[in-house]
Write an enzyme that holds these catalytic residues in place. Sequence first.
Site, PDB file in Angstrom:
ATOM      1  N   LYS A 129       4.061  36.381  -1.499  1.00 48.38           N
ATOM      2  CA  LYS A 129       3.304  36.962  -2.606  1.00 48.38           C
ATOM      3  C   LYS A 129       4.026  36.643  -3.910  1.00 48.38           C
ATOM      4  CE  LYS A 129       2.583  39.969  -5.042  1.00 48.38           C
ATOM      5  NZ  LYS A 129       2.498  39.749  -6.500  1.00 48.38           N
ATOM      6  N   VAL A 164      -1.923  44.848  -4.591  1.00 46.61           N
ATOM      7  CA  VAL A 164      -2.260  44.001  -3.440  1.00 46.61           C
ATOM      8  C   VAL A 164      -0.971  43.643  -2.695  1.00 46.61           C
ATOM      9  CG1 VAL A 164      -3.196  41.742  -2.780  1.00 46.61           C
ATOM     10  CG2 VAL A 164      -4.423  43.180  -4.418  1.00 46.61           C
ATOM     11  N   GLY A 165       0.096  43.434  -3.461  1.00 41.25           N
ATOM     12  CA  GLY A 165       1.417  43.202  -2.848  1.00 41.25           C
ATOM     13  C   GLY A 165       1.876  44.439  -2.096  1.00 41.25           C
ATOM     14  N   GLU A 167      16.762  42.304  -3.594  1.00 45.61           N
ATOM     15  CA  GLU A 167      17.658  41.682  -4.582  1.00 45.61           C
ATOM     16  C   GLU A 167      17.134  42.111  -5.938  1.00 45.61           C
ATOM     17  OE1 GLU A 167      18.963  39.804  -7.399  1.00 45.61           O
ATOM     18  OE2 GLU A 167      17.902  38.027  -6.680  1.00 45.61           O
ATOM     19  N   CYS A 172      18.817  37.603 -13.137  1.00 43.86           N
ATOM     20  CA  CYS A 172      19.399  38.886 -12.753  1.00 43.86           C
ATOM     21  C   CYS A 172      20.926  38.858 -12.781  1.00 43.86           C
ATOM     22  CB  CYS A 172      18.881  39.310 -11.397  1.00 43.86           C
ATOM     23  SG  CYS A 172      18.921  37.996 -10.205  1.00 43.86           S
ATOM     24  N   GLU A 214      18.952  46.817 -17.831  1.00 44.17           N
ATOM     25  CA  GLU A 214      18.713  45.375 -17.770  1.00 44.17           C
ATOM     26  C   GLU A 214      17.628  45.014 -18.794  1.00 44.17           C
ATOM     27  OE1 GLU A 214      16.798  43.691 -14.200  1.00 44.17           O
ATOM     28  OE2 GLU A 214      18.391  42.194 -14.217  1.00 44.17           O
TER      29      GLU A 214
HETATM   30  P1  NAD Z   1       8.515  43.545 -10.672  1.00 38.01           P
HETATM   31  O1  NAD Z   1       9.726  43.864  -9.929  1.00 38.01           O
HETATM   32  O2  NAD Z   1       7.557  44.657 -10.910  1.00 38.01           O
HETATM   33  O3  NAD Z   1       7.683  42.372  -9.937  1.00 38.01           O
HETATM   34  C1  NAD Z   1       8.245  41.443  -9.033  1.00 38.01           C
HETATM   35  C2  NAD Z   1       7.254  41.172  -7.905  1.00 38.01           C
HETATM   36  O4  NAD Z   1       6.920  42.386  -7.235  1.00 38.01           O
HETATM   37  C3  NAD Z   1       5.912  40.587  -8.358  1.00 38.01           C
HETATM   38  O5  NAD Z   1       5.474  39.662  -7.388  1.00 38.01           O
HETATM   39  C4  NAD Z   1       5.004  41.788  -8.349  1.00 38.01           C
HETATM   40  O6  NAD Z   1       3.632  41.467  -8.193  1.00 38.01           O
HETATM   41  C5  NAD Z   1       5.501  42.548  -7.147  1.00 38.01           C
HETATM   42  N1  NAD Z   1       5.218  43.977  -7.163  1.00 38.01           N
HETATM   43  C6  NAD Z   1       5.132  44.798  -8.238  1.00 38.01           C
HETATM   44  N2  NAD Z   1       4.871  46.058  -7.838  1.00 38.01           N
HETATM   45  C7  NAD Z   1       4.817  46.032  -6.488  1.00 38.01           C
HETATM   46  C8  NAD Z   1       4.610  47.038  -5.500  1.00 38.01           C
HETATM   47  N3  NAD Z   1       4.414  48.310  -5.832  1.00 38.01           N
HETATM   48  N4  NAD Z   1       4.626  46.669  -4.206  1.00 38.01           N
HETATM   49  C9  NAD Z   1       4.837  45.397  -3.844  1.00 38.01           C
HETATM   50  N5  NAD Z   1       5.035  44.401  -4.738  1.00 38.01           N
HETATM   51  C10 NAD Z   1       5.032  44.723  -6.044  1.00 38.01           C
HETATM   52  O7  NAD Z   1       8.957  42.870 -12.009  1.00 38.01           O
HETATM   53  P2  NAD Z   1       8.175  42.804 -13.404  1.00 38.01           P
HETATM   54  O8  NAD Z   1       7.434  44.060 -13.693  1.00 38.01           O
HETATM   55  O9  NAD Z   1       7.402  41.571 -13.439  1.00 38.01           O
HETATM   56  O10 NAD Z   1       9.419  42.720 -14.408  1.00 38.01           O
HETATM   57  C11 NAD Z   1       9.975  43.903 -14.944  1.00 38.01           C
HETATM   58  C12 NAD Z   1      11.466  43.855 -15.029  1.00 38.01           C
HETATM   59  O11 NAD Z   1      12.010  43.557 -13.740  1.00 38.01           O
HETATM   60  C13 NAD Z   1      12.079  42.774 -15.878  1.00 38.01           C
HETATM   61  O12 NAD Z   1      12.109  43.092 -17.201  1.00 38.01           O
HETATM   62  C14 NAD Z   1      13.452  42.687 -15.299  1.00 38.01           C
HETATM   63  O13 NAD Z   1      14.304  43.645 -15.810  1.00 38.01           O
HETATM   64  C15 NAD Z   1      13.236  42.930 -13.869  1.00 38.01           C
HETATM   65  N6  NAD Z   1      13.207  41.700 -13.065  1.00 38.01           N
HETATM   66  C16 NAD Z   1      14.290  41.418 -12.309  1.00 38.01           C
HETATM   67  C17 NAD Z   1      14.309  40.279 -11.539  1.00 38.01           C
HETATM   68  C18 NAD Z   1      15.480  39.919 -10.685  1.00 38.01           C
HETATM   69  O14 NAD Z   1      15.617  38.780 -10.251  1.00 38.01           O
HETATM   70  N7  NAD Z   1      16.363  40.852 -10.368  1.00 38.01           N
HETATM   71  C19 NAD Z   1      13.230  39.411 -11.544  1.00 38.01           C
HETATM   72  C20 NAD Z   1      12.107  39.731 -12.330  1.00 38.01           C
HETATM   73  C21 NAD Z   1      12.118  40.891 -13.069  1.00 38.01           C
END
Ligand code: NAD
Length: 494
Positions: free
Chosen positions: A189, A226-227, A265, A298, A397
Amino acid sequence: MSDPGLVPYDPERRMLIDGTLVEAASGKTFDNINPATEEVLGDVADADAEDMRRAIAAARRAFDETSWKTDHAFRARCLIQLQDAIQGELEQFRSELVAEVGTPVMVTSIAQLEAPLADAFAWPAKHIEEFQWERELPKAAPFGVPSRRFVWKEALGVVGSIVPWNYPFEVTANKLAQVLATGNTTVLKPAPDTPWNATRLGRLILERTDIPAGVVNVVTSSDHLVGEELTLDPRVDMISFTGSTVTGKRIMEKGAATLKRVFLELGGKSAMIVLDDADFASVVPSGMSVCMHAGQGCSMQTRMLLPRSRYEEGVELITAAMKQVPYGDPTDPNNMMGPVISAKQRARIEGYIQKGVDEGAKLVVGGGRPAHLPKGWFIEPTLFVDVDNSMTIAREEIFGPVLTVIPYDDDEDAIRIANDSEYGLSGGIFSASNERAMAMARRLRVGSLGVNGGVWYSADSPYGGYKASGVGRQNGIEGFETYLETKAVAIIDN
Ligand code: NAD
């Protein structure tokens, strides 16, 4: 100037479900947007829960009804086929990543594409042959019963692989390769912001490898929930997630009802510790690497710790370096930093910058939107000095090109500040003495650490976080075992 090496590409708009490239059942699509231009690049299937459930069913069937989980040699062959297939479309991947991620073309030569491709598939494929899948324990007679006892390592089942937008290919490659090498099946996903690298992979898996139908399914959706189906569905055994700590906690909570295994992670707030004996002129300017890919990583070292005894000298050096960060159009090969992924992310970063000012940190470089880049979600390389570790910009972060400089008194104080964080992902130590730096490394509560510029990243090196930076490890032997179950078997010895 745009990189002349960038090629035209033909994006895949469909999802791979059960061995077929399909539209969403609803026929819906959503737009893929270029963060550097704010223009629509094209669209992609917009899955709903029904599509996701179909993908989960396919992954379940492929796990339960095929020999994928037990045929080691076949899996190794398929992984190499996949690596070769990606290599064959390397330039299309590169151009597409630059367009949909806004990542500088320079970064695709490193962590965004070429570094993970070099060994993300090859290492686990080789490790399939080297791994001890079975071992025999010493003969024994538990409860007086003479027995021969064995330990077998087996695939876990169906893995939900959930990927963020910042390094989508890197994260996908490192998940997929290990998930597949260990005999699992998966639903991949991608983040809604960066779907095409995943759909392209789906197409390659279908057309260029012998990976059986249902082993890998790719589901794109504009809706995060959906995830979430993956975390709720009892047919999914494990979630492998990379992304924010907030979402990681939610995944753990939602997955608890069906006792999902989780690999998480998550975020970081890593410290770069410069000791008082370090060669400041060469070390301190390298702190500007937080701006690589606009700080959307990250393991970025976003807190620079400088000794008070050489504080002014250090601030001068890092201020000059931050003013020289080459940034702008991600297709320009000279830029190390492009835009951030979305208007929402830029607003979030701007909120943090304002908080830094409000809480009394000294803003010395950047802090705003670059006037010469009116289109695209750009933000200036930004430097705060005189930061106290209790300030919000030192604790949370930011995920943008923002560096905070924090003074410390002595080595003990540096260790205290570095460890005074909710996170524990990574970090760096610089000293004229390797011995002194390595002694300090033992006292930092982080999952990875570079000493005097050493680089820990590779497919055979475990990666993950202490504390709120995650649960479990990816890559290396530890990452391989993350995706395995353990079975103890005893047969009567007569
Ligand atoms: P997120 O963690 O919400 O999204 C990452 C993935 O998780 C996406 O594919 C998203 O569709 C999916 N997702 C979101 N909610 C979900 C749920 N409830 N169940 C299952 N899957 C779900 O990240 P974001 O909102 O796009 O970014 C927000 C903040 O996250 C950024 O500002 C940053 O601080 C952090 N971030 C960290 C990393 C990392 O590598 N550690 C990567 C991206 C973002």
